[in-house]
Design a protein around this motif. Structure first.
Motif, PDB file in Angstrom:
ATOM      1  N   LEU A   1       0.846  -1.186   0.000  1.00 18.42           N
ATOM      2  CA  LEU A   1       0.000   0.000   0.000  1.00 18.42           C
ATOM      3  C   LEU A   1       0.884   1.240   0.000  1.00 18.42           C
TER       4      LEU A   1
ATOM      5  N   LEU B   1      -7.147   0.004  -2.636  1.00 13.12           N
ATOM      6  CA  LEU B   1      -6.651  -0.418  -1.328  1.00 13.12           C
ATOM      7  C   LEU B   1      -7.401  -1.648  -0.845  1.00 13.12           C
TER       8      LEU B   1
ATOM      9  N   ALA C   1      -5.605  -5.406  -0.520  1.00 14.67           N
ATOM     10  CA  ALA C   1      -5.522  -6.021   0.802  1.00 14.67           C
ATOM     11  C   ALA C   1      -6.322  -7.315   0.870  1.00 14.67           C
TER      12      ALA C   1
ATOM     13  N   ASN D   1       2.657  -1.757   4.649  1.00 12.85           N
ATOM     14  CA  ASN D   1       2.238  -0.365   4.747  1.00 12.85           C
ATOM     15  C   ASN D   1       3.404   0.539   4.376  1.00 12.85           C
TER      16      ASN D   1
ATOM     17  N   THR E   1       2.672   3.638   3.040  1.00 11.01           N
ATOM     18  CA  THR E   1       1.999   4.912   2.835  1.00 11.01           C
ATOM     19  C   THR E   1       2.696   6.019   3.617  1.00 11.01           C
TER      20      THR E   1
ATOM     21  N   SER F   1      -1.327   6.930   7.301  1.00 11.28           N
ATOM     22  CA  SER F   1      -1.343   5.466   7.313  1.00 11.28           C
ATOM     23  C   SER F   1      -2.622   4.895   7.910  1.00 11.28           C
TER      24      SER F   1
ATOM     25  N   LEU G   1      -5.126   2.494   5.856  1.00 10.15           N
ATOM     26  CA  LEU G   1      -5.386   1.126   6.298  1.00 10.15           C
ATOM     27  C   LEU G   1      -6.861   0.923   6.615  1.00 10.15           C
TER      28      LEU G   1
ATOM     29  N   LEU H   1       1.053  -7.588   8.861  1.00 11.18           N
ATOM     30  CA  LEU H   1       1.045  -6.216   8.370  1.00 11.18           C
ATOM     31  C   LEU H   1       2.440  -5.642   8.630  1.00 11.18           C
TER      32      LEU H   1
ATOM     33  N   ASP I   1       4.836  -2.913   8.646  1.00 15.26           N
ATOM     34  CA  ASP I   1       4.749  -1.451   8.675  1.00 15.26           C
ATOM     35  C   ASP I   1       6.136  -0.854   8.501  1.00 15.26           C
TER      36      ASP I   1
ATOM     37  N   ILE J   1      -1.185   1.506  14.824  1.00 16.58           N
ATOM     38  CA  ILE J   1      -1.730   0.579  13.834  1.00 16.58           C
ATOM     39  C   ILE J   1      -2.184  -0.710  14.510  1.00 16.58           C
TER      40      ILE J   1
END
Length: 226
Positions: free
Chosen positions: A6, A65, A69, A77, A79, A84, A88, A101, A103, A130
């Motif tokens: 993403l 998105l 996903a 992630n 972004t 973010s 998400l 995930l 990050d 997150i």
């Protein structure tokens, strides 16, 4: 593995290309695929326009998105850290549940200009935010302490003799991410502990920015000598 990346800035395409080269089935997630594919302006860091980049990476899909996903086994992630949580959320909590995930974003705050500060900082982190927002996701913070060229080609800095960190609550997720990092060429993977340790990894960024300013390049990384 089916991987959704993403983010369509400089980091997302770089990590997507590297993961695709490793043999993964990669798709980039964006809010508006058609607008993204039509983008002709150069990247913010001087890289090629997204349309130009994608023309040479047509094996990498571009989807919404949600679509990216939903079809993935693992989500990256990449972004803008300030957006973010919103991105998400747009991807859908149900599409992140049970998945790793990864990050790699930073909560950079440019509201007071350059250099940026961090928000949150000290007693919280983007990684923790997150994990709280998506409790069923298996969040692993990593790769945020280096520029994208070092993320995907660590050997070109000091022959790869430097350190990458991982933080997260799920041991299995950290093991899977460590496998990906090693496949990318990272040889020194240091597990900092649970997701609260992402605070330390994110707080490296103010120092990173100053080193970048002093060296005039982002082609460096940190080494934990022990």
């Amino acid at each position: 593995m089916k991987i959704a990346v993403l983010g369509t800035g400089s980091v997302g395409p770089a990590i997507a290309a590297a993961l695709s080269e490793l043999g993964h089935d990669v798709v980039i997630g964006t809010r508006d695929p058609q607008a993204t594919l039509a983008r002709t302006e150069p990247g913010a860091t001087g890289g090629p326009a997204f349309s130009e980049w994608h023309a040479s990476h047509q094996e990498i899909g571009v989807a919404t998105l949600v679509g990216a996903a939903a079809a993935s086994d693992l989500v990256v992630n990449a972004t803008n850290g300030a957006a973010s949580l919103e991105a998400l959320s747009a991807a859908g909590a149900e599409n992140l549940a049970g998945k790793i995930l990864m990050d790699i974003a930073n909560p950079l705050d440019f509201s007071q200009g350059f250099p940026p500060s961090l928000n949150p900082v000290n007693d919280d982190s983007l990684g923790e935010q997150i994990q709280r927002a998506f409790p069923e996701a298996r969040v692993v913070k990593t790769l945020n302490t280096m520029t994208n060229s070092v993320m995907v080609d660590p050997l070109h800095v000091a022959g790869g003799d430097h350190t990458v960190f991982v933080s997260g609550n799920d041991a299995g997720a950290k093991a899977a991410v460590t496998g990906i990092l090693k496949a990318l060429g990272h040889t020194d993977v240091l597990d900092l502990g649970d997701i609260t340790t992402a605070r330390g990894a994110e707080m490296i960024l103010p120092l990173w920015v100053r080193i970048w300013g002093a060296l005039g390049t982002g082609d460096f990384n940190f080494k934990v000598a022990r």
